[in-house]
Design a protein around this motif. Structure first.
Motif, PDB file in Angstrom:
ATOM      1  N   PHE A 189       0.822  -1.210   0.000  1.00 16.44           N
ATOM      2  CA  PHE A 189       0.000   0.000   0.000  1.00 16.44           C
ATOM      3  C   PHE A 189       0.860   1.265   0.000  1.00 16.44           C
ATOM      4  O   PHE A 189       0.338   2.369   0.151  1.00 16.44           O
TER       5      PHE A 189
ATOM      6  N   GLU B 292      -3.299   7.239   9.362  1.00 15.91           N
ATOM      7  CA  GLU B 292      -2.363   7.552   8.282  1.00 15.91           C
ATOM      8  C   GLU B 292      -3.035   7.482   6.917  1.00 15.91           C
ATOM      9  O   GLU B 292      -2.797   8.319   6.045  1.00 15.91           O
ATOM     10  N   TYR B 293      -3.889   6.480   6.734  1.00 15.69           N
ATOM     11  CA  TYR B 293      -4.518   6.285   5.430  1.00 15.69           C
ATOM     12  C   TYR B 293      -5.928   6.875   5.364  1.00 15.69           C
ATOM     13  O   TYR B 293      -6.558   6.828   4.302  1.00 15.69           O
TER      14      TYR B 293
ATOM     15  N   ILE C  68      -6.381   1.572  -3.305  1.00 17.39           N
ATOM     16  CA  ILE C  68      -6.434   0.681  -2.154  1.00 17.39           C
ATOM     17  C   ILE C  68      -6.995  -0.687  -2.542  1.00 17.39           C
ATOM     18  O   ILE C  68      -6.441  -1.733  -2.187  1.00 17.39           O
TER      19      ILE C  68
END
Length: 362
Positions: free
Chosen positions: A185, A259-260, A271
């Protein structure tokens, strides 16, 4: 005859503050890599460079030079104005012109500039000489002791390194230079990675900018995305002091979601594509379930599964112990952890700690 001065790369680095670097290569060449701090003032566009190159192959040097001459005469007035503006803003620094190999493009430009200024310089050998200088630096082994911070995904290593940098410690963010977080990722929400040449340049300049003989980095595999860490520097990472960051599963899950989180809607295709790439490792049924969890925003279940069943086992397989860690740090409290590592950096770490290594392989 209007003469310009030749300057080699070693002489430039003895006093880099004394020069304004002007890169007269095409925009594409500049984008691939350039000397740090150089301003792009191209003599030819990418299409023009390709055209003259094709003409050279098909009709020979004379036809290519004739076409280049016409392009130069058209470009030069505007180019000289750009260079003049650059010099006016340069605070008395000398102009240093370079092209790919110290050939016609820089010679023509420097000659025109020399008509007005006697302190015009050209970099001998151009970018090629600079690239050789960078490679020689790595091939001969940079004189740094490298401290590597290892740890499972989500333990906050990147955040911790930023705290250490803010505290004045000599930190190099390898993932930041590579434009990738170093996982399946790792590209999500980020711009395309730089070229390998650009990464080498950024690492070289980062090392040059450090005042101490030590630096702290995140423990990485040799490859970050599609970028490779130079062999000699990676060897120093492997041979240097190794530290371990540990965190609770709950804190790791929440940190990854934070964070994502900003990418969940805008970068959904990236994603889902990354999840799909795990079919060989996890199987089709698991990937379908993880994709469903993502779409339904069951993020804690998604992240927990990925950590326990994919990331942690993969990390442990790739970090087989060559030697034990010299320090083990709990990262749930990032501020306290940063202070503890900073104290260790100042005092030096004690004898390597071997008793934890069976649980956390390097």
């Amino acid at each position: 005859m209007y003469d310009f001065k030749e300057l080699d790369i070693e002489a430039y680095y003895r006093n880099p503050q004394g020069y304004l670097l002007a890169d007269v290569r095409s925009p594409g060449e500049y984008l691939e890599d350039h000397i740090q701090g150089a301003v792009s003032i191209p003599l030819f566009t990418d299409d023009q460079r390709a055209f003259t190159g094709t003409l050279y192959k098909q009709e020979g040097a004379k036809a290519a030079k004739r076409a280049a001459r016409d392009l130069i005469l058209s470009r030069m007035p505007g180019m000289l104005r750009e260079l003049d503006e650059l010099k006016k803003a340069g605070g008395g620094r000398k102009l240093l012109i370079y092209c790919a190999r110290g050939g016609d493009r820089s010679a023509v430009t420097a000659t025109f500039l020399a008509m007005e200024s006697s302190d015009t310089c050209r970099l001998t050998g151009g970018y090629k000489a600079y690239r050789r200088y960078v490679l020689d630096y790595f091939n001969n082994g940079p004189p740094w002791d490298v401290i590597s911070l290892y740890g499972h995904t989500g333990t906050g290593k990147t955040e911790l390194l930023q705290r250490l940098k803010d505290m004045g410690l000599p930190v190099i963010d390898l993932e930041g230079l590579a434009g990738h977080r170093g996982s399946v990722f790792g590209h999500v929400g980020l711009a395309p990675q730089p070229s390998q040449k650009r990464f080498d340049t950024l690492l070289f300049e980062a090392l040059r900018g450090l005042s101490e003989g030590r630096c702290i980095v995140e423990g990485e595999s040799k490859k970050i995305g599609r970028i490779y860490i130079p062999d000699s520097f990676y060897a120093r990472m492997v041979q240097g002091v190794a530290l371990l960051a540990k965190g609770s599963m709950k804190a790791r899950i929440q940190r990854i979601i934070r964070e994502y989180g900003g990418f969940l809607e805008e970068n959904s295709s990236e994603i889902l594509g990354a999840i799909s790439c795990l079919k060989d490792q996890l199987g089709n049924r698991v990937v379908e379930e993880l994709s469903r969890q993502y779409k339904e925003k069951e993020l804690e279940s998604l992240v927990a599964y990925l950590l326990k069943e994919y990331y942690d086992p993969l990390y442990d397989r790739n970090r087989k112990a060559a030697r034990p860690y010299s320090g083990i740090y709990e990262t749930d409290d990032q501020e306290a952890c940063a202070r503890e590592i900073a104290d260790g950096f100042s005092a030096g770490w004690p004898e390597e700690i071997g008793k934890e290594v069976s649980d956390w392989a390097i």
